[in-house]
Every structure is written in structure tokens, then in C-alpha cells.
Design a protein around this motif. Structure first.
Motif, PDB file in Angstrom:
ATOM      1  N   VAL A   1      10.919   2.598 -15.378  1.00  0.00           N
ATOM      2  CA  VAL A   1      10.756   1.149 -15.213  1.00  0.00           C
ATOM      3  C   VAL A   1      10.748   0.785 -13.728  1.00  0.00           C
ATOM      4  O   VAL A   1       9.981  -0.085 -13.291  1.00  0.00           O
ATOM      5  N   LEU A   2      11.601   1.455 -12.942  1.00  0.00           N
ATOM      6  CA  LEU A   2      11.593   1.227 -11.497  1.00  0.00           C
ATOM      7  C   LEU A   2      10.240   1.592 -10.895  1.00  0.00           C
ATOM      8  O   LEU A   2       9.728   0.905 -10.004  1.00  0.00           O
ATOM      9  N   PHE A   3       9.642   2.669 -11.399  1.00  0.00           N
ATOM     10  CA  PHE A   3       8.303   3.035 -10.927  1.00  0.00           C
ATOM     11  C   PHE A   3       7.263   1.996 -11.347  1.00  0.00           C
ATOM     12  O   PHE A   3       6.291   1.757 -10.632  1.00  0.00           O
ATOM     13  N   TYR A   4       7.466   1.384 -12.511  1.00  0.00           N
ATOM     14  CA  TYR A   4       6.585   0.289 -12.930  1.00  0.00           C
ATOM     15  C   TYR A   4       6.624  -0.833 -11.882  1.00  0.00           C
ATOM     16  O   TYR A   4       5.588  -1.384 -11.497  1.00  0.00           O
ATOM     17  N   ILE A   5       7.834  -1.160 -11.466  1.00  0.00           N
ATOM     18  CA  ILE A   5       8.000  -2.226 -10.474  1.00  0.00           C
ATOM     19  C   ILE A   5       7.330  -1.828  -9.164  1.00  0.00           C
ATOM     20  O   ILE A   5       6.635  -2.644  -8.532  1.00  0.00           O
ATOM     21  N   LEU A   6       7.511  -0.581  -8.746  1.00  0.00           N
ATOM     22  CA  LEU A   6       6.880  -0.111  -7.510  1.00  0.00           C
ATOM     23  C   LEU A   6       5.358  -0.133  -7.625  1.00  0.00           C
ATOM     24  O   LEU A   6       4.656  -0.448  -6.651  1.00  0.00           O
ATOM     25  N   MET A   7       4.835   0.220  -8.807  1.00  0.00           N
ATOM     26  CA  MET A   7       3.388   0.174  -8.992  1.00  0.00           C
ATOM     27  C   MET A   7       2.870  -1.254  -8.862  1.00  0.00           C
ATOM     28  O   MET A   7       1.809  -1.498  -8.274  1.00  0.00           O
ATOM     29  N   LEU A   8       3.609  -2.213  -9.413  1.00  0.00           N
ATOM     30  CA  LEU A   8       3.210  -3.613  -9.309  1.00  0.00           C
ATOM     31  C   LEU A   8       3.233  -4.075  -7.851  1.00  0.00           C
ATOM     32  O   LEU A   8       2.285  -4.703  -7.357  1.00  0.00           O
ATOM     33  N   ILE A   9       4.327  -3.751  -7.142  1.00  0.00           N
ATOM     34  CA  ILE A   9       4.428  -4.107  -5.719  1.00  0.00           C
ATOM     35  C   ILE A   9       3.333  -3.420  -4.913  1.00  0.00           C
ATOM     36  O   ILE A   9       2.679  -4.032  -4.055  1.00  0.00           O
ATOM     37  N   GLY A  10       3.101  -2.143  -5.207  1.00  0.00           N
ATOM     38  CA  GLY A  10       2.092  -1.378  -4.479  1.00  0.00           C
ATOM     39  C   GLY A  10       0.701  -1.951  -4.634  1.00  0.00           C
ATOM     40  O   GLY A  10      -0.072  -2.016  -3.662  1.00  0.00           O
ATOM     41  N   ASN A  11       0.357  -2.375  -5.841  1.00  0.00           N
ATOM     42  CA  ASN A  11      -0.972  -2.961  -6.054  1.00  0.00           C
ATOM     43  C   ASN A  11      -1.135  -4.272  -5.305  1.00  0.00           C
ATOM     44  O   ASN A  11      -2.212  -4.562  -4.749  1.00  0.00           O
ATOM     45  N   ILE A  12      -0.078  -5.073  -5.250  1.00  0.00           N
ATOM     46  CA  ILE A  12      -0.142  -6.336  -4.516  1.00  0.00           C
ATOM     47  C   ILE A  12      -0.282  -6.072  -3.024  1.00  0.00           C
ATOM     48  O   ILE A  12      -1.117  -6.668  -2.335  1.00  0.00           O
ATOM     49  N   ARG A  13       0.540  -5.153  -2.503  1.00  0.00           N
ATOM     50  CA  ARG A  13       0.472  -4.843  -1.079  1.00  0.00           C
ATOM     51  C   ARG A  13      -0.876  -4.203  -0.714  1.00  0.00           C
ATOM     52  O   ARG A  13      -1.429  -4.459   0.350  1.00  0.00           O
ATOM     53  N   LEU A  14      -1.389  -3.363  -1.592  1.00  0.00           N
ATOM     54  CA  LEU A  14      -2.682  -2.730  -1.332  1.00  0.00           C
ATOM     55  C   LEU A  14      -3.785  -3.774  -1.245  1.00  0.00           C
ATOM     56  O   LEU A  14      -4.691  -3.678  -0.407  1.00  0.00           O
ATOM     57  N   PHE A  15      -3.692  -4.791  -2.090  1.00  0.00           N
ATOM     58  CA  PHE A  15      -4.682  -5.872  -2.037  1.00  0.00           C
ATOM     59  C   PHE A  15      -4.673  -6.532  -0.666  1.00  0.00           C
ATOM     60  O   PHE A  15      -5.737  -6.784  -0.078  1.00  0.00           O
ATOM     61  N   TYR A  16      -3.486  -6.811  -0.125  1.00  0.00           N
ATOM     62  CA  TYR A  16      -3.427  -7.490   1.160  1.00  0.00           C
ATOM     63  C   TYR A  16      -3.809  -6.573   2.311  1.00  0.00           C
ATOM     64  O   TYR A  16      -4.232  -7.046   3.368  1.00  0.00           O
TER      65      TYR A  16
END
Length: 447
Positions: free
Chosen positions: A197-212
């Protein structure tokens, strides 16, 4: 750790992402109110709304969520951002529909009734926790598509770049969706599940940061293009300036020698030698008369820009009036900034005026408040309609993607000098007034 505690932590993190995604969506279309330009004040409001959202979601009441959460979204845009009522309502409705549509899509795919409490949606606890973050990623992806297709979005970039980026969040969403079923069926929550689940959160954060990162890359490429265009125009006008400078130098030499010619003519007149007078006048060739318009202001580069532009628009049938007050001080500005302001401002005015039957542009440059401010005033007529957003001019041309670059350059350059730009428009008349402080402290900081 009990499942109830893990679930509440997931809900809390989910609520944070929810408010963040909505705020991020609004920021692509609106600018912050001046009071919220301070990140600490903005963060305080953000935290308050997140806490309220967490409190609502902890009630596990779908009906309450359906009524109160959209109200939070509306408060978020009205409090933090500037805009018209129409734009507020439009973007609030779109953001609300996206957030609820994401949850609805998951409920339909999972064949779960809408009236079931949030903590009872799934029989398997891990599926429920993973779905919480998968839904938020889906919301993020849907918002990306809306920002990409909207021409008013400030985070719009080329289709090629967007197509390359969107592969990552779509693939991530597929993985987040599939993992619970690959995991197998067992109800107990293990340490491995918590880590996942923590990796799920990191994946969500990572996709947002990658977009920016993609947004910043796209912005950098645009800036490089704008700089290259500005430098090319600067070189062209520098060449024109050098030619004008040579002409001015020749004029100075001629004017310097005039007194000698006049003295000679006076002596010839005293002798009554008319032939010598005629010969001397012919020798002059009155070259300075051909260059009598070579100086409209004392600043060499600005003089060159004004004359080159005036010659160009006159060929297009546009009448011009240029007034430069004696003592107009622009020496503290860099040459490329002078070009960015005057080049773009005059070009836009000239292009708009040349579309009119009797095109006219008026330019006034003067000092104000005993030399504390320089003022640039440009007035032109135009035909057709203005494209505006939140009272700001986007373009007077339809279907030209690059036309807004010049307007953006003017605004950014003026703001770099702590100046202010004001646009006023009435029926077929557009006026731009730029005021820039001209004080010693700012001159030193700029130089």
C-alpha cells in the motif's frame, strides 16, 4: 496494527490527495489571489480543507459525502483563486464530475451498490485499500486529459509529449488494478500488504511529480524557443541600429561642417560672388534633409526600434504618432528587455491596426512623478473581436497558437522590473499602459 487503523490512515492520505488534485486542477486555469501568493497562508487553508474532508469521510456516509464534499471543492476555488463566477462554476462542476466519475467507474466495474458505506465496499480489505489510491490515480488521469484538451489550460503541452507521458500513469493504473487479484484471496492484512500500500502511495506521488517534470521540460523548451526568437529579432534590429548609427555619425559630421560652409557662403555673399555661393550649396547636397527623422529619442536602441517599426507599419498603411518626452530614462533596462517590451508591444499594436481601414497607432513615452516612473502608453484601433480570459487579453487573432507568446513576454519582463501593465479596451480601441519604477535601488539590482 488493526485493520480499522490502517483503513483510517488510508482514508486520511486519500483525502489529502483529493484536495490536492482539485486544487492542482484549478491552478491550471486560475491564478491565486494576492493574499495566497504567500505559500504559508495557502498551505494553512489547504490543511484546513483537508482536515474537514477527512472528518467527513470518517463518517462513512455516502450521502453526506455526496452533499458536503462538492461544497469543499467550491470553497477551494472561491477562496484561493481569482476569476469570474462563470469560470468558477465551470471548473468546479468539471472537477466535481471527475472526482465522482472516478469512484463511479470503480463501483460499476466492481458491481457494488452506491448506497453501501465506504468501509464496507469490498469484502477483501486489501482490495478496498488499493482501490482507494487507484481511484485517485484515475481522477488524476482524467484531469490530465481535461487540461490537455482545454486551450485555456496553463499546463497544456504538445500532443507528442503528452502521448509519451500518459503511458506511465495508464500503465501504473493497470498495475494497481491488477495487483489485488494477482495477490490471491486471503482476508488477513500482512506486513507485506502494508508495504505494498505504501508503494501504491509512492506510485501515485511519482506519477504526479513526473507530470510536473514534463510540464517543466515543456516550459523550458518554450522558453528556449522564445529566447531564440528574441535573440534573432534582437540581432536583426541590432544590424538595423548599426546602419542607423552610421547614418547618424555621417549626419553629425555634416552638421559639424555646416558652420564652415555657412561662413564661406557669408564671405562670398559679401563679395557678391553668386556663382561661388551656388557651387558651395551644391557641394552640400543637403544630405542631412534625407535623415531628418533619424532621431526620435536619445536612447540609441529604442530609437532604432521605433524608427524600424514606424517604417514597416507605414508600408502597411498604418498611421503612427510617436511622442518621446525629453529626459525619458530607460538606460537602466537591458537591451533584450527593451526589445521584448517594445518589439512585442509595437508589433501587436501594428498588426491589430493594419486590419482596420484607417489603422492608427499612438505611442507616448514619458516620465511621471518627478522621474520616479517611466510610462509607456500605446493606443491602437482594431477590428474583429478580442479573446479575453479573466479580463486579460489572449489574442486578437483566431487559430494562431503562438500569438500569445509576445503578450506573455511583455508581462513577464515588466514584472521583472517590478512594473505594472494595464490594458483597457472599448469599441475598436485598445490601450496599453506600462508603468515601471525608475529608482536607484532597483537600477542597481537589475544591473
Amino acid at each position: 496494527m488493526k485493520f480499522e487503523v490502517i483503513y483510517q490512515l488510508c482514508i486520511a492520505v486519500s483525502c489529502l490527495f483529493e484536495i490536492y488534485l482539485v486544487r492542482d486542477f484549478y491552478s491550471a486555469f486560475h491564478k491565486y489571489r494576492s493574499v495566497f501568493l504567500n505559500p504559508y497562508i495557502r498551505f494553512s487553508v489547504f490543511v484546513l480543507l483537508v482536515c474537514v474532508n477527512i472528518g467527513i469521510n470518517f463518517q462513512n456516509n455516502s450521502s453526506l459525502n455526496l452533499v458536503v464534499v462538492p461544497g469543499l471543492y467550491l470553497l477551494l476555488i472561491v477562496i484561493l483563486f481569482r476569476g469570474s463566477i462563470k469560470s468558477y462554476l465551470l471548473h468546479w462542476i468539471v472537477a466535481t464530475l471527475i472526482m465522482f466519475a472516478s469512484e463511479f467507474i470503480f463501483l460499476v466495474l466492481q458491481m457494488i451498490p452506491m448506497n453501501v458505506p465506504t468501509d464496507q465496499l469490498f469484502n477483501n480489505p486489501f482490495v478496498m485499500m488499493s482501490s482507494i489510491f487507484a481511484v485517485k490515480l484515475l481522477s488524476f488521469i482524467l484531469m490530465l486529459f481535461v487540461k490537455q484538451i482545454s486551450r485555456y489550460s496553463q499546463e497544456h503541452f504538445s500532443t507528442n509529449i503528452f502521448a509519451n507521458y500518459i503511458i506511465v500513469p495508464v500503465a501504473t493504473l493497470g498495475a494497481m488494478w491488477a495487483i489485488p487479484y494477482v495477490r490471491g484471496i486471503h482476508d488477513a492484512i500482512t506486513v507485506s500488504d502494508i508495504i505494498l500500500v505504501l508503494f501504491y502511495i509512492l506510485m501515485l506521488i511519482g506519477n504526479i511529480r513526473l507530470f510536473y517534470m514534463f510540464v517543466q521540460y515543456n516550459s523550458l523548451k518554450k522558453t528556449e524557443l522564445e529566447t531564440e526568437v528574441a535573440l534573432t529579432r534582437y540581432r536583426e534590429r541590432e544590424s538595423y541600429f548599426n546602419q542607423k548609427k552610421q547614418m547618424e555619425q555621417r549626419q553629425k559630421v555634416l552638421i559639424h561642417n555646416i558652420k564652415h560652409y555657412l561662413g564661406h557662403i557669408g564671405r562670398c555673399a559679401a563679395k557678391g560672388d553668386d556663382k561661388e555661393i551656388i557651387k558651395t550649396v551644391k557641394a552640400l547636397k543637403v544630405e542631412f534633409l534625407e535623415n531628418e527623422k533619424a532621431v526620435v529619442c536619445t536612447h540609441s536602441l529604442l530609437n532604432s526600434i521605433l524608427l524600424e517599426w514606424q517604417d514597416r507599419v507605414k508600408q502597411q498603411g498604418v498611421a503612427t504618432e510617436i511622442f518621446v518626452e525629453a529626459g525619458f530614462d530607460i538606460d537602466f533596462m537591458r537591451g533584450i528587455d527593451i526589445l521584448a517590451i517594445f518589439g512585442n508591444l509595437l508589433d501587436n499594436a501594428g498588426e491589430a491596426a493594419c486590419q482596420c481601414e484607417d489603422g492608427k497607432v499612438e505611442v507616448q513615452l514619458f516620465m511621471q512623478n518627478s522621474g520616479a516612473f517611466l510610462v509607456i502608453y500605446v493606443k491602437n484601433n482594431y477590428s474583429g473581436r478580442l479573446c479575453l480570459e479573466n479580463g486579460e487579453l489572449l489574442t486578437t487573432k483566431e487559430g494562431e497558437d503562438g500569438h500569445g507568446i509576445g503578450l506573455k513576454n511583455i508581462k513577464e519582463t515588466v514584472e521583472n522590473y517590478r512594473g505594472y501593465i494595464q490594458n483597457q479596451y472599448s469599441e475598436h480601441i485598445y490601450e496599453t499602459t506600462i508603468t515601471i519604477p525608475c529608482v536607484t535601488e532597483r537600477k542597481q539590482s537589475v544591473n
